[in-house]
Design a protein around this motif. Sequence first.
Motif, PDB file in Angstrom:
ATOM      1  N   ASP A   3      80.086  24.837  63.226  1.00 17.60           N
ATOM      2  CA  ASP A   3      81.422  25.086  62.682  1.00 17.60           C
ATOM      3  C   ASP A   3      81.942  26.450  63.125  1.00 17.60           C
ATOM      4  O   ASP A   3      82.976  26.910  62.656  1.00 17.60           O
ATOM      5  CB  ASP A   3      81.442  24.979  61.156  1.00 17.60           C
ATOM      6  N   THR A   4      81.232  27.104  64.049  1.00 16.53           N
ATOM      7  CA  THR A   4      81.675  28.357  64.644  1.00 16.53           C
ATOM      8  C   THR A   4      81.329  28.340  66.126  1.00 16.53           C
ATOM      9  O   THR A   4      80.211  27.979  66.500  1.00 16.53           O
ATOM     10  CB  THR A   4      80.991  29.568  63.980  1.00 16.53           C
ATOM     11  N   SER A 274      93.110  24.874  69.292  1.00 24.33           N
ATOM     12  CA  SER A 274      92.731  24.013  68.167  1.00 24.33           C
ATOM     13  C   SER A 274      92.662  22.560  68.601  1.00 24.33           C
ATOM     14  O   SER A 274      91.739  21.818  68.229  1.00 24.33           O
ATOM     15  CB  SER A 274      93.736  24.162  67.022  1.00 24.33           C
ATOM     16  N   ALA A 277      89.513  21.958  70.807  1.00 26.28           N
ATOM     17  CA  ALA A 277      88.276  21.947  70.022  1.00 26.28           C
ATOM     18  C   ALA A 277      88.092  20.604  69.324  1.00 26.28           C
ATOM     19  O   ALA A 277      86.976  20.059  69.278  1.00 26.28           O
ATOM     20  CB  ALA A 277      88.283  23.088  69.013  1.00 26.28           C
ATOM     21  N   GLU A 278      89.179  20.048  68.794  1.00 25.81           N
ATOM     22  CA  GLU A 278      89.094  18.730  68.157  1.00 25.81           C
ATOM     23  C   GLU A 278      88.665  17.663  69.160  1.00 25.81           C
ATOM     24  O   GLU A 278      87.804  16.824  68.874  1.00 25.81           O
ATOM     25  CB  GLU A 278      90.449  18.349  67.549  1.00 25.81           C
ATOM     26  N   GLU A 281      85.035  18.189  70.340  1.00 29.00           N
ATOM     27  CA  GLU A 281      84.123  17.816  69.261  1.00 29.00           C
ATOM     28  C   GLU A 281      84.014  16.298  69.151  1.00 29.00           C
ATOM     29  O   GLU A 281      82.926  15.759  68.893  1.00 29.00           O
ATOM     30  CB  GLU A 281      84.591  18.415  67.934  1.00 29.00           C
ATOM     31  N   LEU A 312      86.261  30.390  67.519  1.00 32.37           N
ATOM     32  CA  LEU A 312      86.893  29.284  66.811  1.00 32.37           C
ATOM     33  C   LEU A 312      86.024  28.919  65.623  1.00 32.37           C
ATOM     34  O   LEU A 312      84.798  28.824  65.740  1.00 32.37           O
ATOM     35  CB  LEU A 312      87.056  28.067  67.724  1.00 32.37           C
ATOM     36  N   THR A 313      86.652  28.727  64.479  1.00 31.85           N
ATOM     37  CA  THR A 313      85.927  28.335  63.279  1.00 31.85           C
ATOM     38  C   THR A 313      86.545  27.070  62.714  1.00 31.85           C
ATOM     39  O   THR A 313      87.760  26.864  62.777  1.00 31.85           O
ATOM     40  CB  THR A 313      85.954  29.447  62.220  1.00 31.85           C
ATOM     41  N   LYS A 314      85.685  26.230  62.161  1.00 32.49           N
ATOM     42  CA  LYS A 314      86.125  24.957  61.588  1.00 32.49           C
ATOM     43  C   LYS A 314      86.191  25.062  60.079  1.00 32.49           C
ATOM     44  O   LYS A 314      85.268  25.577  59.438  1.00 32.49           O
ATOM     45  CB  LYS A 314      85.162  23.844  62.008  1.00 32.49           C
ATOM     46  N   HIS A 341      91.369  21.148  62.467  1.00 33.91           N
ATOM     47  CA  HIS A 341      90.467  21.896  61.591  1.00 33.91           C
ATOM     48  C   HIS A 341      89.881  23.133  62.250  1.00 33.91           C
ATOM     49  O   HIS A 341      89.182  23.906  61.594  1.00 33.91           O
ATOM     50  CB  HIS A 341      89.336  20.978  61.115  1.00 33.91           C
ATOM     51  N   TRP A 342      90.144  23.310  63.545  1.00 39.30           N
ATOM     52  CA  TRP A 342      89.617  24.471  64.272  1.00 39.30           C
ATOM     53  C   TRP A 342      90.703  25.515  64.440  1.00 39.30           C
ATOM     54  O   TRP A 342      91.805  25.197  64.888  1.00 39.30           O
ATOM     55  CB  TRP A 342      89.082  24.041  65.632  1.00 39.30           C
TER      56      TRP A 342
END
Length: 345
Positions: A3-4, A274, A277-278, A281, A312-314, A341-342
């Motif tokens: 999540d990071t 963001s 990252a989605e 993931e 980036l953090t989720k 969420h990121w």
Amino acid sequence: MTDTLTIRRPDDWHLHLRDGAMLHAVLPESARHFARAIIMPNLVPPVVRGEQAAAYRDRILAALPDGMSFEPLMTLYLTEDTDPDDVAAAHQSGLIKAVKLYPAGATTNSASGVRDFDKVRPVLERMAEIGLPLCVHGEVTDAEIDIFDREAVFIDRVLDPVRMSTPELRVVMEHVTTSHAVEYVVSSEVGLGATITTHHLIINRNHILAGGIKPHYYCLPVAKREEHRQALLVAATSGDERFFLGTDSAPHTDANKEMACGCAGCFTASNTMSLLAEMFESKRALDKLEGFTSIHGPSFYGLPVNEETITLTKGSPVEYPAKIETDDGPVTVFEPGFPLHWRVS
């Protein structure tokens, strides 16, 4: 799954900043996260000579807000009258990092582009000699060619012959949209790279046309079938260094997007990291995000990677502005249709 995620600061290898009031409004959206960007030269009039590129670079830097760091990597717009000596001098000075090929009529402000490729052969040969990349908008513009087939036809009719006649020329296929383009890049051993946009990883042609026309999803090259989107997503998340990020973030005011003959382009500068990252993931490929955004592009262009990093953090959904306000009118920020969420911290 983490999540990071900390990665080198990314670059954007295909960006539209426009000029004037629009430039002042959208530049901070890119400079917030991106260290550098290849700047598109299709202004009105286009940036065709070194002195014009220098002046445009100065306007970009003057518009950069205090406290932000951003390096515009300038390009020249290839025309049938382009002077090879001017191109070589602009490259030798360090001013330009590429030359941009627009087939005439292919996209926004491309009327000055190339119709007869024999007329630009001397420029391409000089570029091959000095190692200056050619960035191509890879579509033919013949009225009889279906708009969804124009990229594949361009590869066969234009790009492959150009590369065969000038094999030392380094080429970037910009904003590829089809499995055909992905396969062509993968089959090429040297001298060919490709950028993939954020929005082409997310939308297919249904997003534009199903349930009514969605003008803010209309872009050129136009989004294709779902099978092509999936091929792009596999390529982007593969770790293959021939593929790297070029957002093609293209701001137009809402009035110009929503008119009877609306402009092509998606504005993704604000939320690209963001969004990516989605998507990475979703393919369990977050470990490949840094390569796509921060390493493969510099490697192709022969530039150092950025030493700065971003994290980036989720967490809970990130809220981005629906629009960026400019003195020319509002610009709608790309809406993916799912929560993000990121966030970049």
